[in-house]
Motif scaffolding. Structure first.
Motif, PDB file in Angstrom:
ATOM      1  N   UNK A  17       0.809  -1.120  -0.115  1.00  0.00           N
ATOM      2  CA  UNK A  17       0.018   0.206   0.022  1.00  0.00           C
ATOM      3  C   UNK A  17       0.862   1.259  -0.051  1.00  0.00           C
ATOM      4  N   UNK A  18       0.673   2.010  -1.043  1.00  0.00           N
ATOM      5  CA  UNK A  18       1.494   3.363  -1.083  1.00  0.00           C
ATOM      6  C   UNK A  18       0.537   4.519  -1.235  1.00  0.00           C
ATOM      7  N   UNK A  19       0.912   5.289  -0.011  1.00  0.00           N
ATOM      8  CA  UNK A  19       0.218   6.853   0.100  1.00  0.00           C
ATOM      9  C   UNK A  19       1.518   7.516  -0.133  1.00  0.00           C
ATOM     10  N   UNK A  20       1.943   8.005  -1.497  1.00  0.00           N
ATOM     11  CA  UNK A  20       2.976   8.654  -2.058  1.00  0.00           C
ATOM     12  C   UNK A  20       2.665   9.858  -2.793  1.00  0.00           C
ATOM     13  N   UNK A  21       3.827  10.379  -3.522  1.00  0.00           N
ATOM     14  CA  UNK A  21       3.430  11.567  -3.799  1.00  0.00           C
ATOM     15  C   UNK A  21       3.025  11.590  -5.564  1.00  0.00           C
ATOM     16  N   UNK A  22       2.322  12.561  -5.966  1.00  0.00           N
ATOM     17  CA  UNK A  22       1.551  12.509  -7.241  1.00  0.00           C
ATOM     18  C   UNK A  22       2.775  12.573  -8.677  1.00  0.00           C
ATOM     19  N   UNK A  26       3.389   6.752 -10.713  1.00  0.00           N
ATOM     20  CA  UNK A  26       3.349   5.595 -11.732  1.00  0.00           C
ATOM     21  C   UNK A  26       4.613   5.020 -11.701  1.00  0.00           C
ATOM     22  N   UNK A  27       6.003   5.503 -11.468  1.00  0.00           N
ATOM     23  CA  UNK A  27       7.133   5.061 -11.467  1.00  0.00           C
ATOM     24  C   UNK A  27       7.142   4.138 -10.196  1.00  0.00           C
ATOM     25  N   UNK A  28       6.509   4.496  -9.021  1.00  0.00           N
ATOM     26  CA  UNK A  28       6.664   3.564  -7.929  1.00  0.00           C
ATOM     27  C   UNK A  28       5.766   2.227  -8.177  1.00  0.00           C
ATOM     28  N   UNK A  29       4.608   2.403  -8.898  1.00  0.00           N
ATOM     29  CA  UNK A  29       4.075   1.341  -9.142  1.00  0.00           C
ATOM     30  C   UNK A  29       4.643   0.424 -10.135  1.00  0.00           C
ATOM     31  N   UNK A  30       5.503   1.141 -11.260  1.00  0.00           N
ATOM     32  CA  UNK A  30       6.007   0.065 -12.132  1.00  0.00           C
ATOM     33  C   UNK A  30       7.565  -0.518 -11.593  1.00  0.00           C
ATOM     34  N   UNK A  31       8.215   0.175 -10.522  1.00  0.00           N
ATOM     35  CA  UNK A  31       9.069  -0.641  -9.919  1.00  0.00           C
ATOM     36  C   UNK A  31       8.776  -1.601  -9.088  1.00  0.00           C
ATOM     37  N   UNK A  32       7.535  -1.447  -8.375  1.00  0.00           N
ATOM     38  CA  UNK A  32       7.005  -2.538  -7.535  1.00  0.00           C
ATOM     39  C   UNK A  32       6.757  -3.847  -8.572  1.00  0.00           C
ATOM     40  N   UNK A  38       3.366  -6.225  -6.034  1.00  0.00           N
ATOM     41  CA  UNK A  38       2.010  -5.662  -6.214  1.00  0.00           C
ATOM     42  C   UNK A  38       1.880  -4.509  -5.738  1.00  0.00           C
ATOM     43  N   UNK A  39       1.607  -3.302  -6.600  1.00  0.00           N
ATOM     44  CA  UNK A  39       1.390  -2.167  -5.865  1.00  0.00           C
ATOM     45  C   UNK A  39      -0.178  -1.750  -5.886  1.00  0.00           C
ATOM     46  N   UNK A  40      -0.591  -1.124  -4.778  1.00  0.00           N
ATOM     47  CA  UNK A  40      -2.084  -0.482  -4.702  1.00  0.00           C
ATOM     48  C   UNK A  40      -1.716   0.994  -3.997  1.00  0.00           C
ATOM     49  N   UNK A  41      -2.426   1.942  -4.733  1.00  0.00           N
ATOM     50  CA  UNK A  41      -2.251   3.481  -4.330  1.00  0.00           C
ATOM     51  C   UNK A  41      -3.644   3.903  -3.830  1.00  0.00           C
ATOM     52  N   UNK A  42      -3.568   4.119  -2.591  1.00  0.00           N
ATOM     53  CA  UNK A  42      -5.063   4.640  -1.913  1.00  0.00           C
ATOM     54  C   UNK A  42      -4.468   5.631  -0.803  1.00  0.00           C
ATOM     55  N   UNK A  59       3.802   2.186   2.533  1.00  0.00           N
ATOM     56  CA  UNK A  59       4.968   2.828   2.098  1.00  0.00           C
ATOM     57  C   UNK A  59       4.148   4.421   2.485  1.00  0.00           C
ATOM     58  N   UNK A  60       4.716   5.151   3.343  1.00  0.00           N
ATOM     59  CA  UNK A  60       4.253   6.485   3.482  1.00  0.00           C
ATOM     60  C   UNK A  60       5.426   7.660   3.040  1.00  0.00           C
ATOM     61  N   UNK A  61       5.188   8.195   1.918  1.00  0.00           N
ATOM     62  CA  UNK A  61       5.987   9.237   1.367  1.00  0.00           C
ATOM     63  C   UNK A  61       5.447  10.654   1.361  1.00  0.00           C
ATOM     64  N   UNK A  62       6.105  11.639   2.024  1.00  0.00           N
ATOM     65  CA  UNK A  62       5.480  12.787   2.323  1.00  0.00           C
ATOM     66  C   UNK A  62       5.879  13.986   0.991  1.00  0.00           C
ATOM     67  N   UNK A  63       6.152  13.504  -0.102  1.00  0.00           N
ATOM     68  CA  UNK A  63       6.396  14.418  -1.230  1.00  0.00           C
ATOM     69  C   UNK A  63       5.362  15.387  -1.642  1.00  0.00           C
ATOM     70  N   UNK A  64       4.167  15.192  -1.473  1.00  0.00           N
ATOM     71  CA  UNK A  64       3.298  16.201  -1.828  1.00  0.00           C
ATOM     72  C   UNK A  64       2.329  16.095  -0.835  1.00  0.00           C
ATOM     73  N   UNK A  65       2.659  16.667   0.235  1.00  0.00           N
ATOM     74  CA  UNK A  65       1.668  16.582   1.265  1.00  0.00           C
ATOM     75  C   UNK A  65       0.244  17.434   0.992  1.00  0.00           C
ATOM     76  N   UNK A  66      -0.706  17.469   1.586  1.00  0.00           N
ATOM     77  CA  UNK A  66      -1.790  18.325   1.668  1.00  0.00           C
ATOM     78  C   UNK A  66      -2.745  17.846   2.904  1.00  0.00           C
TER      79      UNK A  66
END
Length: 274
Positions: A17-22, A26-32, A38-42, A59-66
């Motif tokens: 599960x990825x909470x990552x930056x926009x 797509x790159x994160x999904x592809x590398x997984x 297997x990736x899932x983004x939610x 996976x928690x990534x704060x690259x584009x926090x809101x």
């Protein structure tokens, strides 16, 4: 040693599960997918606990926090802790803004992370409360060198002890440590700094490695970072021969991760244990 971590990943195909930056989602999904996971983004608060519950790692990534995703990070992180799932934090740009720095520090206070991975400036910011991060890049003044390596290893182990997490500092020289043991990794290519998402992809892939190797998380993190470095080197060799640029290089890295086998990883890995 590292080959077993890769083989476990390919055998277990963990859902991450990825909470990552926009910018790099797509790159994160592809590398997984390339590494065998297997990736899932939610990131909506209405579903993050449900999604985390069916996954093997977060996976928690704060690259584009809101203001919408921050509560979701806490909800997912606490659910993952409740389920004893491994969690990795990528504090992208910590030190560049008050929001990023305070959010990352609060996440560490309230969630037990298995791994915290960032560049040296981001990690120093989290450890010391302030830093000199240049946007999302490390400050050149913080650079890990052979001359300051011993002191950075000591600092990394101390921060690992304080947080209870494995600390991974990535750059020209990579350091992966818990409070007792450190891997110093020397694979990679400077071209990796010329593409968007090399760090984000690495964090996502590391989540997969720790999900598949929970009996030896420290070695799993080192194996993941080493794999990315080896593939960065092999991808650079390809663009040199074919005169490609940074966009081609990113695609080649993903291809190399897809084709990487344990034998190649072991033969190409350059590291020491301290």
């Amino acid at each position: 040693m590292f080959s077993e971590r890769l083989e476990n990943l390919r055998k277990n195909t963990p859902l991450v599960h990825n909470i990552t930056n926009y910018v790099t989602v797509n790159d994160c999904a592809n590398i997984l997918l390339a590494c065998g996971a297997s990736p899932i983004m939610a990131d909506d608060s209405e579903e993050v606990e449900d999604i985390t519950s069916i996954c093997s790692a977060l996976n928690i990534n704060i690259g584009t926090l809101n203001k919408n995703t921050i509560p979701s990070m806490f909800l997912a992180g606490k659910k993952a802790n409740e389920l004893h799932h491994p969690i990795i934090l990528d504090p992208v740009g910590a030190g560049a803004s008050k929001l990023r720095t305070e959010t990352a520090q609060k996440l560490i206070d309230e969630i037990k992370f298995t791994v915290i991975r960032g560049n040296i400036s981001e990690i120093k910011t989290l450890a010391m409360g302030n830093g000199t991060t240049k946007g999302v890049d490390a400050d050149v003044a913080d650079k890990v060198t052979e001359e300051n390596l011993d002191s950075v290893i000591k600092f990394t182990k101390e921060f690992a002890k304080k947080t209870g997490a494995i600390i991974a500092i990535t750059g020209v020289i990579d350091i992966v440590a818990d409070d007792k043991k450190a891997y110093v990794l020397r694979n990679g290519n400077t071209m990796m700094g010329k593409i968007t998402g090399s760090g984000c992809m690495l964090t996502a892939m590391t989540a997969a490695y720790i999900a598949a190797n929970q009996d030896n998380s420290l070695e799993a993190v080192a194996a993941s970072i080493c794999a990315m470095g080896v593939c960065g080197e092999r991808a650079f060799d390809k663009i040199q021969k074919k005169h490609g640029g940074n966009s081609t290089y990113r695609n080649y890295i993903i291809d190399e991760i897809y084709n990487l086998d344990g034998k190649t990883l072991e033969e190409c890995a350059r590291y020491e244990i301290r």
